[in-house]
Design a protein around this motif. Structure first.
Motif, PDB file in Angstrom:
ATOM      1  N   ARG A 166       0.839  -1.203   0.000  1.00 49.68           N
ATOM      2  CA  ARG A 166       0.000   0.000   0.000  1.00 49.68           C
ATOM      3  C   ARG A 166       0.877   1.257   0.000  1.00 49.68           C
ATOM      4  O   ARG A 166       0.626   2.207  -0.737  1.00 49.68           O
ATOM      5  N   ARG A 167       1.909   1.241   0.816  1.00 47.02           N
ATOM      6  CA  ARG A 167       2.817   2.379   0.885  1.00 47.02           C
ATOM      7  C   ARG A 167       3.526   2.582  -0.455  1.00 47.02           C
ATOM      8  O   ARG A 167       3.659   3.700  -0.935  1.00 47.02           O
ATOM      9  N   LEU A 168       3.978   1.498  -1.079  1.00 48.63           N
ATOM     10  CA  LEU A 168       4.649   1.580  -2.377  1.00 48.63           C
ATOM     11  C   LEU A 168       3.711   2.145  -3.440  1.00 48.63           C
ATOM     12  O   LEU A 168       4.093   3.033  -4.214  1.00 48.63           O
ATOM     13  N   LEU A 169       2.475   1.656  -3.487  1.00 50.24           N
ATOM     14  CA  LEU A 169       1.508   2.161  -4.468  1.00 50.24           C
ATOM     15  C   LEU A 169       1.197   3.636  -4.244  1.00 50.24           C
ATOM     16  O   LEU A 169       1.026   4.401  -5.199  1.00 50.24           O
ATOM     17  N   THR A 170       1.123   4.041  -2.981  1.00 55.05           N
ATOM     18  CA  THR A 170       0.891   5.453  -2.672  1.00 55.05           C
ATOM     19  C   THR A 170       2.056   6.299  -3.166  1.00 55.05           C
ATOM     20  O   THR A 170       1.846   7.351  -3.793  1.00 55.05           O
ATOM     21  N   LEU A 171       3.264   5.858  -2.928  1.00 52.38           N
ATOM     22  CA  LEU A 171       4.440   6.607  -3.376  1.00 52.38           C
ATOM     23  C   LEU A 171       4.518   6.678  -4.900  1.00 52.38           C
ATOM     24  O   LEU A 171       4.834   7.728  -5.464  1.00 52.38           O
ATOM     25  N   VAL A 172       4.214   5.569  -5.570  1.00 53.84           N
ATOM     26  CA  VAL A 172       4.211   5.570  -7.039  1.00 53.84           C
ATOM     27  C   VAL A 172       3.145   6.528  -7.558  1.00 53.84           C
ATOM     28  O   VAL A 172       3.399   7.311  -8.476  1.00 53.84           O
ATOM     29  N   SER A 173       1.956   6.497  -6.962  1.00 56.36           N
ATOM     30  CA  SER A 173       0.871   7.385  -7.391  1.00 56.36           C
ATOM     31  C   SER A 173       1.249   8.848  -7.199  1.00 56.36           C
ATOM     32  O   SER A 173       1.012   9.680  -8.086  1.00 56.36           O
ATOM     33  N   LEU A 174       1.825   9.171  -6.061  1.00 56.57           N
ATOM     34  CA  LEU A 174       2.248  10.556  -5.816  1.00 56.57           C
ATOM     35  C   LEU A 174       3.366  10.962  -6.769  1.00 56.57           C
ATOM     36  O   LEU A 174       3.400  12.102  -7.252  1.00 56.57           O
ATOM     37  N   GLY A 175       4.263  10.042  -7.067  1.00 55.06           N
ATOM     38  CA  GLY A 175       5.331  10.327  -8.026  1.00 55.06           C
ATOM     39  C   GLY A 175       4.782  10.610  -9.409  1.00 55.06           C
ATOM     40  O   GLY A 175       5.231  11.538 -10.092  1.00 55.06           O
ATOM     41  N   LEU A 176       3.800   9.823  -9.849  1.00 51.89           N
ATOM     42  CA  LEU A 176       3.186  10.044 -11.155  1.00 51.89           C
ATOM     43  C   LEU A 176       2.436  11.370 -11.195  1.00 51.89           C
ATOM     44  O   LEU A 176       2.491  12.097 -12.194  1.00 51.89           O
ATOM     45  N   LEU A 177       1.745  11.682 -10.113  1.00 53.83           N
ATOM     46  CA  LEU A 177       1.041  12.961 -10.043  1.00 53.83           C
ATOM     47  C   LEU A 177       2.035  14.112 -10.127  1.00 53.83           C
ATOM     48  O   LEU A 177       1.827  15.082 -10.864  1.00 53.83           O
ATOM     49  N   GLY A 178       3.137  14.006  -9.392  1.00 56.60           N
ATOM     50  CA  GLY A 178       4.175  15.037  -9.454  1.00 56.60           C
ATOM     51  C   GLY A 178       4.769  15.158 -10.849  1.00 56.60           C
ATOM     52  O   GLY A 178       4.996  16.258 -11.351  1.00 56.60           O
ATOM     53  N   ALA A 179       5.011  14.020 -11.511  1.00 57.14           N
ATOM     54  CA  ALA A 179       5.563  14.046 -12.867  1.00 57.14           C
ATOM     55  C   ALA A 179       4.591  14.709 -13.840  1.00 57.14           C
ATOM     56  O   ALA A 179       5.002  15.464 -14.726  1.00 57.14           O
ATOM     57  N   ALA A 180       3.295  14.445 -13.682  1.00 61.44           N
ATOM     58  CA  ALA A 180       2.290  15.074 -14.541  1.00 61.44           C
ATOM     59  C   ALA A 180       2.273  16.588 -14.326  1.00 61.44           C
ATOM     60  O   ALA A 180       2.191  17.361 -15.285  1.00 61.44           O
ATOM     61  N   LEU A 181       2.356  17.008 -13.074  1.00 62.64           N
ATOM     62  CA  LEU A 181       2.399  18.452 -12.784  1.00 62.64           C
ATOM     63  C   LEU A 181       3.630  19.096 -13.399  1.00 62.64           C
ATOM     64  O   LEU A 181       3.543  20.162 -14.022  1.00 62.64           O
ATOM     65  N   VAL A 182       4.789  18.457 -13.248  1.00 63.84           N
ATOM     66  CA  VAL A 182       6.027  18.997 -13.823  1.00 63.84           C
ATOM     67  C   VAL A 182       5.908  19.083 -15.339  1.00 63.84           C
ATOM     68  O   VAL A 182       6.280  20.087 -15.948  1.00 63.84           O
ATOM     69  N   LYS A 183       5.373  18.028 -15.960  1.00 60.85           N
ATOM     70  CA  LYS A 183       5.213  18.030 -17.418  1.00 60.85           C
ATOM     71  C   LYS A 183       4.350  19.205 -17.872  1.00 60.85           C
ATOM     72  O   LYS A 183       4.682  19.901 -18.826  1.00 60.85           O
ATOM     73  N   GLU A 184       3.231  19.415 -17.181  1.00 63.60           N
ATOM     74  CA  GLU A 184       2.345  20.522 -17.565  1.00 63.60           C
ATOM     75  C   GLU A 184       2.992  21.881 -17.307  1.00 63.60           C
ATOM     76  O   GLU A 184       2.858  22.792 -18.111  1.00 63.60           O
ATOM     77  N   ARG A 199       6.091  22.616 -17.376  1.00 57.88           N
ATOM     78  CA  ARG A 199       7.176  22.846 -18.335  1.00 57.88           C
ATOM     79  C   ARG A 199       6.653  23.169 -19.729  1.00 57.88           C
ATOM     80  O   ARG A 199       7.400  23.615 -20.578  1.00 57.88           O
ATOM     81  N   THR A 200       5.376  22.908 -19.947  1.00 58.01           N
ATOM     82  CA  THR A 200       4.741  23.237 -21.218  1.00 58.01           C
ATOM     83  C   THR A 200       4.442  24.738 -21.220  1.00 58.01           C
ATOM     84  O   THR A 200       4.029  25.293 -20.201  1.00 58.01           O
ATOM     85  N   PRO A 201       4.672  25.423 -22.363  1.00 61.57           N
ATOM     86  CA  PRO A 201       4.328  26.848 -22.402  1.00 61.57           C
ATOM     87  C   PRO A 201       2.885  27.084 -21.952  1.00 61.57           C
ATOM     88  O   PRO A 201       1.986  26.297 -22.261  1.00 61.57           O
ATOM     89  N   LYS A 202       2.696  28.152 -21.210  1.00 58.78           N
ATOM     90  CA  LYS A 202       1.401  28.437 -20.572  1.00 58.78           C
ATOM     91  C   LYS A 202       0.238  28.402 -21.555  1.00 58.78           C
ATOM     92  O   LYS A 202      -0.826  27.879 -21.245  1.00 58.78           O
ATOM     93  N   ASP A 203       0.428  28.919 -22.754  1.00 55.93           N
ATOM     94  CA  ASP A 203      -0.662  28.968 -23.724  1.00 55.93           C
ATOM     95  C   ASP A 203      -0.948  27.609 -24.366  1.00 55.93           C
ATOM     96  O   ASP A 203      -1.933  27.452 -25.071  1.00 55.93           O
ATOM     97  N   ARG A 204      -0.117  26.585 -24.102  1.00 55.14           N
ATOM     98  CA  ARG A 204      -0.324  25.257 -24.674  1.00 55.14           C
ATOM     99  C   ARG A 204      -0.713  24.211 -23.623  1.00 55.14           C
ATOM    100  O   ARG A 204      -0.887  23.046 -23.944  1.00 55.14           O
TER     101      ARG A 204
END
Length: 94
Positions: A14-32, A34-39
């Protein structure tokens, strides 16, 4: 004495899945961010894993969890990272 859920037989998983989920959420936020604001559209994929960081709407929740017209069993979550289960497909409604 009772044990906490984190110390039970599946606590480590459960702890591992929570950490993976939070990591993916963080990666999605970083990806967005890093994308130019208008895109930025706050939805996309991390490899094969879909994400949608927009606030959910009733129509997107319904389309994700109950959509007899969609042939897929696993659909994009209406908010967050990963998949939802199309319950209409699961019970055989089409």
């Amino acid at each position: 004495m009772t044990t906490s859920p984190a110390k039970g037989p599946h606590g480590g998983l459960r702890r591992l899945l929570t950490l993976v989920s939070l990591g993916l959420l963080g990666a999605a936020l970083v990806k967005e961010l890093r994308t130019p604001k208008d895109r930025r559209d706050w939805q996309g994929h991390l490899g094969v894993i879909p994400y949608d960081l927009r606030p959910p709407t009733p129509a997107r929740v319904r389309a994700a969890f109950w959509n007899p017209a969609d042939p897929r069993l696993f659909t994009t979550r209406p908010a967050g990272v990963g998949w939802a289960v199309n319950l209409a497909r699961l019970v055989g409604r089409s």
